[in-house]
Design an enzyme around this catalytic site. Structure first.
Site, short mmCIF file in Angstrom:
data_model
loop_
_atom_site.label_atom_id
_atom_site.label_comp_id
_atom_site.label_asym_id
_atom_site.label_seq_id
_atom_site.Cartn_x
_atom_site.Cartn_y
_atom_site.Cartn_z
N GLU A 115 0.62 -1.15 -0.12
CA GLU A 115 0.17 0.28 0.36
C GLU A 115 1.11 1.22 0.66
OE1 GLU A 115 -2.07 0.06 3.64
OE2 GLU A 115 -3.82 -1.70 3.01
N CYS A 164 -3.82 -2.47 15.02
CA CYS A 164 -3.42 -1.88 13.45
C CYS A 164 -3.52 -3.15 12.25
CB CYS A 164 -1.40 -1.70 13.41
SG CYS A 164 -1.00 -2.26 12.14
N CYS A 196 2.51 8.79 2.43
CA CYS A 196 2.47 8.07 2.86
C CYS A 196 3.86 6.50 2.60
CB CYS A 196 1.88 7.40 3.09
SG CYS A 196 2.33 6.14 5.24
N CYS A 235 -3.68 1.67 7.69
CA CYS A 235 -2.23 0.99 7.36
C CYS A 235 -3.44 -0.80 7.66
CB CYS A 235 -1.09 0.80 7.98
SG CYS A 235 -0.50 2.49 7.78
N CYS A 270 4.21 -6.76 8.17
CA CYS A 270 4.55 -6.41 9.13
C CYS A 270 4.82 -7.14 10.06
CB CYS A 270 4.15 -4.37 9.97
SG CYS A 270 5.01 -4.16 10.97
N CYS A 278 1.47 -4.96 16.36
CA CYS A 278 0.50 -4.20 17.06
C CYS A 278 -0.87 -4.14 17.34
CB CYS A 278 0.85 -2.47 16.59
SG CYS A 278 2.49 -1.94 16.49
#
Length: 364
Positions: A109, A144, A130, A356, A137, A141
């Site tokens: 993205e 997220c 961005c 995200c 990832c 988290c």
């Protein structure tokens, strides 16, 4: 003469020593010039190649019309390193999110965020991109969407730079700011992130102070990053004012105590002379109480810092909520009373799955 499919990266300290890299995107003018010379072409072809890659956004060397026809044919199979647009989603506020397909089929993205000027100053004063630094990832988290999709691999230098060129072309406007706040943890991909920062600054022409790198905090990496003496903005994703709450929200925090992270941030300020921005996502009833704000203000004491509050952008995978405006303002008031520099950043493009990982998860 057939074209060599690799760029020779010039070592300024030892010109005879070189490192072969590919694709071409991300290479400097010196690197591209060295490469065209290896092909038996005059030096000025390097400047032409640099212009066509970064200013004109060419996607195939065969399309560079100023090159001799025969040489263009020989170059046709050499990759520049551009991605393919997989999906585009535009929100009513003008924010555009892109899904880009890489050469190995992975999807990432990137987001284009226009800032519209006041009346009389032109339609778009600023265009921020961005960018992602990893496919997925590994930090996981809890709030997220990216972490819910798992981690695949680091992005290469050209795959990071390509995101900026993609947005620039789509908006038909020069990019003014780049934030490394998309998919992934930038400081787990330091080598490629540093190379991309250099290219964005020197080749794309974006000032260092218009570049921001965000990290959740990786032990010793902030200190190492500071040694590069860049004039970029460092943004640390804090999200909690104490270790116990931070561990609940950020699993990796168990291995990196908050006290140690803050100490490393202080070192960063001492080395670079640049303040640190602390990103703090406000989660209703979790970390948004006045006592949390008071505790956070104590973390900010003793060094140049700025708190960037981000009201949560809800995702389907978890039940966290965004606090109301009164709750947000109360949090801000406490920080101001304690003389902490603070601002509130409201998410853009909510209608475009702008958190995200949301769009990638829904369209991948």
């Amino acid at each position: 003469m057939s074209a060599t499919p690799l760029v020779s990266q010039v070592d300024s300290h030892n010109p005879e020593k070189s490192e072969l890299i590919s694709p071409l995107l991300g290479a400097s003018l010196a690197e591209l010039t060295a490469w065209v010379q290896q092909q038996g072409q005059p030096t000025y072809r390097g400047k032409q190649l640099h212009e066509w890659i970064y200013d004109k956004g060419v996607r195939s060397l065969a399309d560079i019309s100023v090159f001799p026809k025969q040489w263009r044919a020989e170059l046709a199979e050499i990759p520049i390193g551009r991605s393919i647009l997989h999906y585009r989603s535009e929100a009513p506020d003008g924010t555009v999110k892109y899904l880009l397909r890489l050469t190995d089929g992975q999807i990432i993205e990137t987001v284009g965020i226009p800032t519209f000027a006041e009346r009389g100053e032109g339609p778009k004063a600023r265009l921020t991109v961005c960018v992602s630094t990893q496919v997925g990832c590994p930090m996981a988290c809890d709030f997220c969407a990216t972490g819910k999709g798992g981690y695949k691999r680091n992005l290469a230098r050209h795959e990071i730079v390509d995101q900026v060129l993609t947005v620039q072309e789509d908006f038909r406007q020069r990019v003014s700011n780049v934030v490394f706040m998309g998919l992934g943890e930038p400081l787990l991909n330091t080598e490629n992130v540093l190379a991309a920062l250099k290219s964005l600054n020197q080749d794309v022409g974006i000032g260092q102070r218009s570049l921001t790198v965000s990290t959740v905090g990786i032990r010793d990496r902030i200190r190492q990053f500071a040694q590069n003496n860049l004039q970029i903005t460092l943004a640390v994703s804090l999200h909690a004012p104490n270790q116990a709450l931070r561990e609940k929200l950020i699993p990796s925090a168990r291995a990196y105590p908050l006290e140690d992270l803050l100490a490393e941030c202080r070192e960063y300020v001492e080395i670079t002379g640049r303040r640190v921005t602390f990103e703090y996502v406000l989660l209703a009833g979790v970390n948004d109480l006045p006592e949390h704000a008071l505790e956070l203000s104590k973390c900010m004491r003793g060094f140049q810092s700025h708190v960037n509050l981000i009201p949560y952008n809800p995702i389907q995978e978890v039940d966290y909520k965004r606090p109301n405006r009164d709750r947000i303002q109360a949090f801000v008031n406490v920080l101001k009373q304690q003389n902490s520099a603070v601002s509130v950043r409201y998410s853009r493009g909510l209608e475009a799955d702008a958190a995200c990982g949301q769009l990638r998860a829904s369209k991948n």
